[in-house]
Design an enzyme around this catalytic site. Structure first.
Site, PDB file in Angstrom:
ATOM      1  N   TRP A  63       0.732  -1.143  -0.051  1.00 32.32           N
ATOM      2  CA  TRP A  63      -0.113   0.152  -0.029  1.00 32.32           C
ATOM      3  C   TRP A  63       0.834   1.290   0.110  1.00 32.32           C
ATOM      4  CZ3 TRP A  63      -0.331   4.049   3.606  1.00 32.32           C
ATOM      5  CH2 TRP A  63      -1.497   5.005   3.544  1.00 32.32           C
ATOM      6  N   HIS A  64       2.100   1.243   0.594  1.00 32.14           N
ATOM      7  CA  HIS A  64       2.997   2.380   0.750  1.00 32.14           C
ATOM      8  C   HIS A  64       3.583   2.813  -0.608  1.00 32.14           C
ATOM      9  CE1 HIS A  64       2.197   1.631   5.113  1.00 32.14           C
ATOM     10  NE2 HIS A  64       2.836   2.773   5.249  1.00 32.14           N
ATOM     11  N   GLY A  65       3.528   1.694  -1.398  1.00 24.45           N
ATOM     12  CA  GLY A  65       4.385   2.178  -2.741  1.00 24.45           C
ATOM     13  C   GLY A  65       4.652   1.030  -3.527  1.00 24.45           C
ATOM     14  N   PHE A 113       2.209   8.594  -1.045  1.00 25.22           N
ATOM     15  CA  PHE A 113       1.575   7.210  -0.755  1.00 25.22           C
ATOM     16  C   PHE A 113       0.242   7.403  -1.026  1.00 25.22           C
ATOM     17  CE2 PHE A 113       5.159   6.790   2.411  1.00 25.22           C
ATOM     18  CZ  PHE A 113       5.967   6.308   1.396  1.00 25.22           C
TER      19      PHE A 113
END
Length: 479
Positions: free
Chosen positions: A324-326, A479
């Protein structure tokens, strides 16, 4: 529009004034919030407002349709449509090139030469936050946990509420939507504490995070020139950078919302005082952790299944959280590292050991708590190296060199011992430790008046003297 900009202060004053001029007209206040939120977001790039509108329209009507049918097949199709719209938007803009490049690399391993189509896609700010927020609305209606709102202005304002639009907290409809549907009155005490929380957020962002970034960036960019002690210092500084940056944003967002009569959920509960990794994740980015718990972890079985499947579920939740963060394997590796640290606690039934704040008398009886906090912080710090590095191999090189040369003298002169960032970090730790049972580090309303105002004035002066005012973007905008 950045919180740490003069434009935002002017914007906030204007919106605040106009908003409370119409304190007896709820619908007009919601219109003001909606228009202001679109101006706030469109200040960055107005074209991407269309994505917020699409996501909002889709889930507004899907919510209403879900409430009008009891047929299971139709309900599942409607939920699938919500997931398709929100995850589709997020996946295209955030992960398209990642999957294309990964597929190309995989094919090349088998001797196939592909000619992939790569697009120059700009990642819309906050897309991971508002898509999750509106998606949870449809899921909750599907589960019959909430009723849909028919007030389209209130719903659109909920999705785009400017204080938390681009970096959270990721609010649940059950908490925030009702606040748009009832009359709001100006509460001076609540607003005053909101200003204190904003002040604390600015201190963490432009003093701690932005100053720590200068040195962390230099060390990570030239890690081959440094020895272990400096590399460890770089990782520690990045740990405080990302905490000051992200929790600082959350404090500013929550404090700003309180000025308008809204109460957002706490997003950070002093995570660097955690005694193990499980407690850390109950205190770090709470809105995202609980989102994945409720909408991913529990639906796949959570802790109600066999131990082996529990371990699988832990890895799923941490890997998905990392991704999800990248769109980079480093984030997946970061998630995997935390899963590996979490699993032993799960296996030995220790993952729910620390659910309460540390009491002073408990600390006196058991000084080992300090050691546990230090060890947890060290493990989190090492994991941050994967988060910060550009590639997984770079992260491993950094860690290996840090360990191998930990006790060697510095190869390159790097003197930052006199910099105010260290004093600011120590000050932050002290105030947050004192107020660890409160919502933020400046919630010192029970202190004597002179002591309180001395702290407020000192923090404000420290910001003006040592803050970085180059309008540096918040890390989680990416993000």
């Amino acid at each position: 529009m950045l919180f740490n900009s003069l434009v935002f202060f002017v914007f906030l004053i204007v919106v605040f004034t106009v908003y409370w001029l119409f304190r007896n007209q709820l619908k007009l206040q919601n219109v003001i919030v909606l228009v202001s939120s679109y101006v706030f977001y469109g200040w960055w790039d107005w074209r991407f407002l269309s994505l917020i509108v699409i996501s909002s329209l889709a889930d507004y009507f899907i919510g209403i349709w879900l409430s009008r049918t009891e047929e299971k097949t139709k309900r599942k199709l409607l939920l699938a449509l919500s997931i398709l719209v929100n995850i589709g938007i997020l996946g295209f803009f955030k992960y398209f090139n990642f999957f294309v490049d990964s597929a190309t690399d995989l094919l090349s391993q088998f001797g196939f030469q592909a000619n992939p189509t790569s697009l120059r896609i700009i990642l819309p700010v906050g897309i991971s936050f508002y898509t999750f927020q509106t998606l949870s609305y449809s899921i909750d209606i599907y589960r019959r946990q909430i009723e849909p709102t028919k007030d389209i202005i209130a719903f659109f304002a909920f999705v785009s509420f400017f204080p938390q639009l681009v970096a959270g907290p990721i609010e649940r409809a059950r908490n925030l939507v009702p606040q748009f549907l009832k009359k709001r009155t100006f509460d001076q005490e609540n607003a005053s504490d909101g200003i204190r929380q904003m002040l604390w957020g600015f201190f963490k962002k432009i003093v701690i995070a932005d100053n720590a970034a200068v040195y962390a960036n230099e060390i990570f960019a030239n890690y081959g020139d440094h020895t272990g002690g400096t590399l460890l210092l770089g990782a520690v500084l990045f740990g405080f950078q990302i905490y000051g940056d992200f929790s600082g944003y959350s404090d500013i967002a929550i404090g700003t919302a309180r000025l308008f009569g809204f109460n957002l959920m706490q997003n950070f509960a002093f995570p660097y005082f955690s005694r193990d990794i499980a407690e850390f994740w109950r205190r770090w980015h709470i809105s995202l952790s609980t989102w994945f718990r409720d909408y991913v972890y529990i639906p796949i079985g959570g802790s109600r299944v066999s131990r082996l499947k529990q371990i699988r579920n832990v890895f799923v939740i941490f890997l998905v959280s990392g991704f999800w963060h990248g769109a980079n394997y480093t984030f997946i590796a970061w998630g995997a590292a935390h899963a590996l640290l979490f699993v032993p606690l799960l296996v030995f039934n220790k993952n729910r050991r620390y659910t309460q704040h540390i009491e002073n008398r408990e600390l006196l009886r058991n000084p080992q708590i300090i050691l546990k906090i230090f060890l947890t912080f060290l493990l989190v710090t090492v994991a941050w190296i994967f988060f910060r590095a550009q590639t997984i191999s770079e992260a491993f090189e950094y860690i290996i060199k840090m360990i191998q040369t930990l006790f060697e003298s510095p190869v390159k002169k790097f003197n930052i011992s006199a910099q105010p960032v260290f004093f600011a970090i120590i000050l932050m730790i002290i105030l947050e430790w004192i107020n660890r049972k409160e919502k933020h580090g400046l919630q010192i309303k029970n202190w004597p008046v002179v002591a309180r105002w001395s702290v407020y004035v000192f923090i404000a002066l420290f910001i003006f003297m040592y803050g970085k005012f180059e309008q540096t973007e918040f890390i989680y905008f990416a993000f």
